[in-house]
Design a protein around this motif. Structure first.
Motif, PDB file in Angstrom:
ATOM      1  N   GLY A  10      36.961  27.232  44.811  1.00  0.00           N
ATOM      2  CA  GLY A  10      37.925  27.184  45.867  1.00  0.00           C
ATOM      3  C   GLY A  10      39.079  28.115  45.966  1.00  0.00           C
ATOM      4  O   GLY A  10      39.235  29.035  45.149  1.00  0.00           O
ATOM      5  N   LEU A  11      40.027  27.880  46.858  1.00  0.00           N
ATOM      6  CA  LEU A  11      41.190  28.305  47.018  1.00  0.00           C
ATOM      7  C   LEU A  11      42.147  27.880  46.223  1.00  0.00           C
ATOM      8  O   LEU A  11      42.333  26.450  46.368  1.00  0.00           O
ATOM      9  N   VAL A  12      42.907  28.588  45.231  1.00  0.00           N
ATOM     10  CA  VAL A  12      43.941  27.748  44.476  1.00  0.00           C
ATOM     11  C   VAL A  12      45.313  28.778  44.388  1.00  0.00           C
ATOM     12  O   VAL A  12      44.989  30.087  44.602  1.00  0.00           O
ATOM     13  N   GLN A  13      46.182  28.386  44.374  1.00  0.00           N
ATOM     14  CA  GLN A  13      47.530  29.197  44.272  1.00  0.00           C
ATOM     15  C   GLN A  13      47.719  29.703  42.848  1.00  0.00           C
ATOM     16  O   GLN A  13      47.257  29.070  41.771  1.00  0.00           O
ATOM     17  N   ARG A  38      32.059  36.126  35.369  1.00  0.00           N
ATOM     18  CA  ARG A  38      32.583  36.357  36.903  1.00  0.00           C
ATOM     19  C   ARG A  38      32.305  37.818  37.153  1.00  0.00           C
ATOM     20  O   ARG A  38      32.272  38.718  36.356  1.00  0.00           O
ATOM     21  N   GLN A  39      32.367  37.854  38.538  1.00  0.00           N
ATOM     22  CA  GLN A  39      32.255  39.249  39.119  1.00  0.00           C
ATOM     23  C   GLN A  39      33.136  39.213  40.397  1.00  0.00           C
ATOM     24  O   GLN A  39      32.987  38.468  41.261  1.00  0.00           O
ATOM     25  N   ALA A  40      34.200  40.143  40.073  1.00  0.00           N
ATOM     26  CA  ALA A  40      35.111  40.672  41.333  1.00  0.00           C
ATOM     27  C   ALA A  40      34.363  41.571  42.477  1.00  0.00           C
ATOM     28  O   ALA A  40      33.538  42.392  41.770  1.00  0.00           O
ATOM     29  N   LEU A  86      46.080  30.127  36.515  1.00  0.00           N
ATOM     30  CA  LEU A  86      45.267  31.197  37.181  1.00  0.00           C
ATOM     31  C   LEU A  86      46.206  32.121  37.961  1.00  0.00           C
ATOM     32  O   LEU A  86      47.218  31.899  38.361  1.00  0.00           O
ATOM     33  N   LYS A  87      45.429  33.522  37.767  1.00  0.00           N
ATOM     34  CA  LYS A  87      46.125  34.614  38.284  1.00  0.00           C
ATOM     35  C   LYS A  87      45.322  35.150  39.684  1.00  0.00           C
ATOM     36  O   LYS A  87      44.088  34.848  39.712  1.00  0.00           O
ATOM     37  N   PRO A  88      45.773  35.965  40.418  1.00  0.00           N
ATOM     38  CA  PRO A  88      45.075  36.504  41.345  1.00  0.00           C
ATOM     39  C   PRO A  88      44.071  37.467  40.678  1.00  0.00           C
ATOM     40  O   PRO A  88      43.056  37.341  41.645  1.00  0.00           O
ATOM     41  N   GLU A  89      44.356  37.914  39.684  1.00  0.00           N
ATOM     42  CA  GLU A  89      43.265  38.724  39.200  1.00  0.00           C
ATOM     43  C   GLU A  89      42.186  37.968  38.723  1.00  0.00           C
ATOM     44  O   GLU A  89      41.040  38.533  38.207  1.00  0.00           O
ATOM     45  N   THR A 118      29.924  30.331  42.421  1.00  0.00           N
ATOM     46  CA  THR A 118      30.828  29.741  43.154  1.00  0.00           C
ATOM     47  C   THR A 118      31.997  30.741  42.995  1.00  0.00           C
ATOM     48  O   THR A 118      32.554  31.257  42.271  1.00  0.00           O
ATOM     49  N   GLN A 119      32.623  30.624  44.322  1.00  0.00           N
ATOM     50  CA  GLN A 119      33.673  31.647  44.631  1.00  0.00           C
ATOM     51  C   GLN A 119      35.283  30.757  44.002  1.00  0.00           C
ATOM     52  O   GLN A 119      35.227  29.947  44.645  1.00  0.00           O
ATOM     53  N   VAL A 120      35.747  31.641  43.428  1.00  0.00           N
ATOM     54  CA  VAL A 120      37.174  31.385  43.042  1.00  0.00           C
ATOM     55  C   VAL A 120      38.031  32.369  43.637  1.00  0.00           C
ATOM     56  O   VAL A 120      38.044  33.567  43.312  1.00  0.00           O
ATOM     57  N   THR A 121      38.984  31.816  44.465  1.00  0.00           N
ATOM     58  CA  THR A 121      40.179  32.839  45.079  1.00  0.00           C
ATOM     59  C   THR A 121      41.465  32.143  44.477  1.00  0.00           C
ATOM     60  O   THR A 121      41.855  31.078  45.012  1.00  0.00           O
TER      61      THR A 121
END
Length: 124
Positions: A10-13, A38-40, A86-89, A118-121
């Motif tokens: 999901g989306l997390v800050q 993981r794959q960016a 968690l970091k944006p990267e 599963t998407q992590v943003t």
């Protein structure tokens, strides 16, 4: 054959936490070492964490060491990864994978089965 289904993305800050789950079905879960990758966007799939069949040993990528814990429940046939700070990267699609074997594995080619991801943003 082993089927893997990830969830929990999901989306997390930035600075937040997420726990990803990977539910498995098919052959005996306890026969498989498990891993998370993981794959960016535009990048190769890379190793994040691994756990052996019994759960007694774990191995982590340097990029996430200290911020991640992999665990498994051989009754629920599920592997988890708890991520914190968690970091944006860290934004990527996270995949779990299964490998029939008794060790820890960190290479994509070593794994026999993969989930759909599963998407992590992580927002800044």
């Amino acid at each position: 054959q082993v089927q893997l289904v990830e969830s929990g993305g999901g989306l997390v800050q930035a600075g937040g936490s997420l726990r990803l789950s990977c539910a498995t079905s098919g052959r005996a879960f306890s026969n498989y070492a498990m891993g998370w990758f993981r794959q960016a966007p535009g990048k190769e799939r890379v190793f994040v964490a691994a756990i052996n069949r019994s759960g007694s040993s774990t191995y982590y990528a340097d990029s996430m060491k200290g911020r991640i814990t992999i665990s498994r429940d051989n009754v629920k046939n599920t592997v988890y990864v708890q991520m914190s700070s968690l970091k944006p990267e860290d934004t990527a699609v996270y995949y779990c994978a299964a490998k029939s074997g008794g060790f820890l594995y960190s290479q994509t080619y070593e794994y026999d089965y993969w989930g759909q991801g599963t998407q992590v943003t992580v927002s800044s």
